[in-house]
Structures are given as structure tokens and as C-alpha cells.
Design an enzyme around this catalytic site. Structure first.
Site, PDB file in Angstrom:
ATOM      1  N   GLU A  52      42.737  37.610  50.417  1.00  0.00           N
ATOM      2  CA  GLU A  52      42.446  36.228  50.003  1.00  0.00           C
ATOM      3  C   GLU A  52      42.886  35.230  51.060  1.00  0.00           C
ATOM      4  OE1 GLU A  52      43.537  35.230  45.988  1.00  0.00           O
ATOM      5  OE2 GLU A  52      43.136  33.094  46.303  1.00  0.00           O
ATOM      6  N   GLU A 101      49.402  41.986  43.175  1.00  0.00           N
ATOM      7  CA  GLU A 101      49.582  41.162  44.370  1.00  0.00           C
ATOM      8  C   GLU A 101      50.837  41.577  45.132  1.00  0.00           C
ATOM      9  OE1 GLU A 101      49.563  36.982  43.422  1.00  0.00           O
ATOM     10  OE2 GLU A 101      47.628  37.097  42.409  1.00  0.00           O
ATOM     11  N   LYS A 136      44.970  45.470  39.183  1.00  0.00           N
ATOM     12  CA  LYS A 136      45.161  44.843  40.498  1.00  0.00           C
ATOM     13  C   LYS A 136      46.559  44.229  40.542  1.00  0.00           C
ATOM     14  CE  LYS A 136      42.946  40.892  41.834  1.00  0.00           C
ATOM     15  NZ  LYS A 136      44.063  39.955  42.078  1.00  0.00           N
ATOM     16  N   ASP A 167      44.012  42.200  36.227  1.00  0.00           N
ATOM     17  CA  ASP A 167      45.214  41.787  36.963  1.00  0.00           C
ATOM     18  C   ASP A 167      46.477  42.049  36.158  1.00  0.00           C
ATOM     19  OD1 ASP A 167      44.770  40.765  39.518  1.00  0.00           O
ATOM     20  OD2 ASP A 167      44.164  38.793  38.768  1.00  0.00           O
ATOM     21  N   ASP A 225      43.936  36.945  36.742  1.00  0.00           N
ATOM     22  CA  ASP A 225      44.912  36.066  36.092  1.00  0.00           C
ATOM     23  C   ASP A 225      44.565  34.598  36.367  1.00  0.00           C
ATOM     24  OD1 ASP A 225      45.643  36.028  38.735  1.00  0.00           O
ATOM     25  OD2 ASP A 225      47.744  36.546  38.399  1.00  0.00           O
ATOM     26  N   SER A 226      43.464  34.372  37.105  1.00  0.00           N
ATOM     27  CA  SER A 226      42.898  33.016  37.210  1.00  0.00           C
ATOM     28  C   SER A 226      42.465  32.530  35.831  1.00  0.00           C
ATOM     29  CB  SER A 226      41.719  32.993  38.180  1.00  0.00           C
ATOM     30  OG  SER A 226      40.799  34.029  37.893  1.00  0.00           O
TER      31      SER A 226
HETATM   32  O1  KIV Z   1      42.772  36.088  39.522  1.00  0.00           O
HETATM   33  C1  KIV Z   1      41.789  36.048  40.263  1.00  0.00           C
HETATM   34  O2  KIV Z   1      40.736  35.489  39.923  1.00  0.00           O
HETATM   35  C2  KIV Z   1      41.897  36.676  41.583  1.00  0.00           C
HETATM   36  C3  KIV Z   1      40.799  36.431  42.545  1.00  0.00           C
HETATM   37  C4  KIV Z   1      40.916  35.084  43.131  1.00  0.00           C
HETATM   38  C5  KIV Z   1      40.725  37.482  43.588  1.00  0.00           C
HETATM   39  O3  KIV Z   1      42.835  37.341  41.838  1.00  0.00           O
END
Ligand code: KIV
Length: 272
Positions: A190, A123, A121, A91, A52-53
Site C-alpha cells: 500500500e 498488517e 490478512k 482483515d 477493516d476499512s
Molecule cells: O482495509 C482495507 O480496505 C485494506 C485495503 C486498503 C488494502 O486493507
């Protein structure tokens, strides 16, 4: 020089666990579009994270919070079309799984059905245990994510290193053990102290993938734009830059502008 040895078999969640068992480090990098995912996959990356970056590096938002499920699905579809070998992780974005476990399952099912990714993924630890369990029960593999969890930036107030204090470190260890126990196949750690990340990694049989968590993790992940040097202003201590694409692209674009302005481009061979 690269030390990568070619192995063209598709990477699965089980293969990541086997890699940990035999002490082979896991490489993971983010990608958000077809063209870059193809290059990264063909380079031999073990796992590609549609992070989600994307909210930051693709859409220009300050945090990861604004990105939507539909937008993550769009990025996931583009990446999956390109990838033949790497494990593709997508994510679950902010607000699509924290409400309740039914909502979480519906979000995860949309990602799996509409992108063709291998897993999701999420969090968080004990706070989202029920949601993770429900998704696992549906047969969807889950990668956890502990430590600095950017979707909680408004709670943390800062992107500084997490779990330096004993109470937070203790909770992180408990959460990591819980994620393994309920059936997660892996987890991202992280921005936590390297000693804590090593201790957690040693206590688990599923692999940890670190970002700013030191060399004791079972693998490493970076954001593609950061490691390729596209993000000039972002220089955290954990980041190693493997290219300076900002300069390379700037030079190429400037040369193109200059060739167009001077009439040098296109030449006779570049026309019909
Ligand atoms: O969204 C992302 O890029 C991440 C990484 C920083 C692990 O979750």
C-alpha cells in the site's frame, strides 16, 4: 469496455499464485455486506477483501483502529453468504494479533470458523512474524500487508507515501522476502513508490496486490466506496473512480422525496 473472460471456478490461494506465474493480473475489491458482495462476485472479481476499512466507510470512524473482531466477523459472514467464486479475505483487526501469537491464532481461528472465509490478512512484517507463522501452522492462509499499514497510523502520523527513504525501503524488501519464505500466499503493498513495488513484485513468486503502488504489482485492490464514487471528499492520486454513485443516489433519493411530497408516489399500479 470490460475485458473480463468468464471462468466460474472458485478462486483459491493457489490459483492466485498460478495467475502470477502466467502473468495474469489479479483484481481485488473490498466489500462488507451481502448485497454488494453478490454484485461484485457476479461481476467476476478474483478476490473480495472484507477490509477493516469497514471501520471508515461503514461505521464512520476516522481510522481503522476501533473496529472489533466481532464486527469484522459480522461483515465477513455477510460477504461469505453472497460469494460463490471470488477468494474471500478477511482483515484481522487492530489489537487482535499484535499482543502475542496465541492471541493471533485465536483471532484467526474465530474468523475462519465463524465467517467461512478463505483466508486472513495481517498488517506488518518482522514485528508479527511469530503470529503469522503460528496461524500458517494451523493451516490458515495469510495475505501480508506492507507499506502504508493504516493500523499503525498513530506511529506514522500521516497517510503519506511510505518507504521513500532507503532504510524503510530496505526493511520493506526484507519483510516481503520473509513473508514469502514463511509461507504467506500473497501480500498487499500500500502506497509505496511504484519502482519499489515493481522491484519487490519481481523478486517474489507469490503475488503482490497494490493500492497506490503502481502498475508493476501483480494485482490491484481498491476500497469499493472510493472506486464507485460514494466518498466525494476522498481523492488521492492513486484512486480511479469508475462511477459517481454519490450523484446517482442523491438524484434518486431527491426524486423519491419529491414524488412522496407531491403525492405522485405510489400511483394506482403501485398499490393493492
Ligand atoms: O482495509 C482495507 O480496505 C485494506 C485495503 C486498503 C488494502 O486493507
Amino acid at each position: 469496455m470490460s475485458t473480463y473472460k468468464e471462468d466460474n471456478r472458485k478462486v483459491t490461494t493457489h490459483r492466485l499464485i498460478e495467475m502470477k506465474a502466467r502473468g495474469e493480473k489479479i483484481s481485488m475489491l473490498t466489500a462488507y455486506d451481502y448485497s454488494m458482495a453478490k454484485v461484485i462476485d457476479e461481476s467476476g472479481m478474483d478476490a473480495i477483501l472484507v477490509g477493516d476499512s469497514a471501520s471508515n466507510v461503514m461505521a464512520g470512524n476516522i481510522t481503522t483502529l476501533p473496529i472489533t473482531l466481532d464486527q469484522m466477523i459480522y461483515h465477513g459472514q455477510s460477504v461469505v453468504k453472497a460469494v460463490k467464486r471470488a477468494l474471500v479475505v478477511v482483515d484481522l483487526p487492530f489489537g487482535t494479533y499484535q499482543g502475542n501469537s496465541k492471541q493471533a491464532l485465536a483471532s484467526a481461528i474465530r474468523i475462519m470458523k465463524e465467517t467461512g472465509a478463505d483466508c486472513v490478512k495481517m498488517e506488518g512484517g518482522s514485528e508479527i512474524k511469530e503470529s503469522i507463522q503460528r496461524i500458517l501452522c494451523a493451516g490458515i492462509p495469510v495475505m501480508g500487508h506492507l507499506g502504508l499499514t493504516p493500523q499503525s497510523i498513530n506511529k506514522f502520523g500521516t497517510y503519506a507515501v511510505r518507504a521513500k527513504e532507503e532504510a524503510e525501503a530496505k526493511k520493506l524488501v526484507e519483510d516481503a522476502l520473509m513473508l514469502e519464505e514463511i509461507g504467506c500466499f500473497s501480500m498487499v503493498l500500500e502506497k509505496i513508490p511504484a519502482e519499489l513495488a515493481s522491484r519487490v513484485s519481481e523478486s517474489l513468486s507469490i503475488p503482490t496486490i497494490g493500492i497506490g503502488a503502481g502498475n508493476g504489482c501483480d494485482g490491484q485492490v481498491l476500497v469499493m466506496h472510493d472506486m464507485l464514487g460514494l466518498n466525494k471528499g476522498f481523492s488521492p492520486r492513486f484512486l480511479r473512480r469508475y462511477a459517481d454513485l454519490h450523484s446517482i443516489i442523491t438524484d434518486a433519493v431527491k426524486n423519491y422525496i419529491s414524488d412522496v411530497k407531491s403525492g405522485d408516489f405510489p400511483n394506482e399500479k403501485e398499490q393493492y
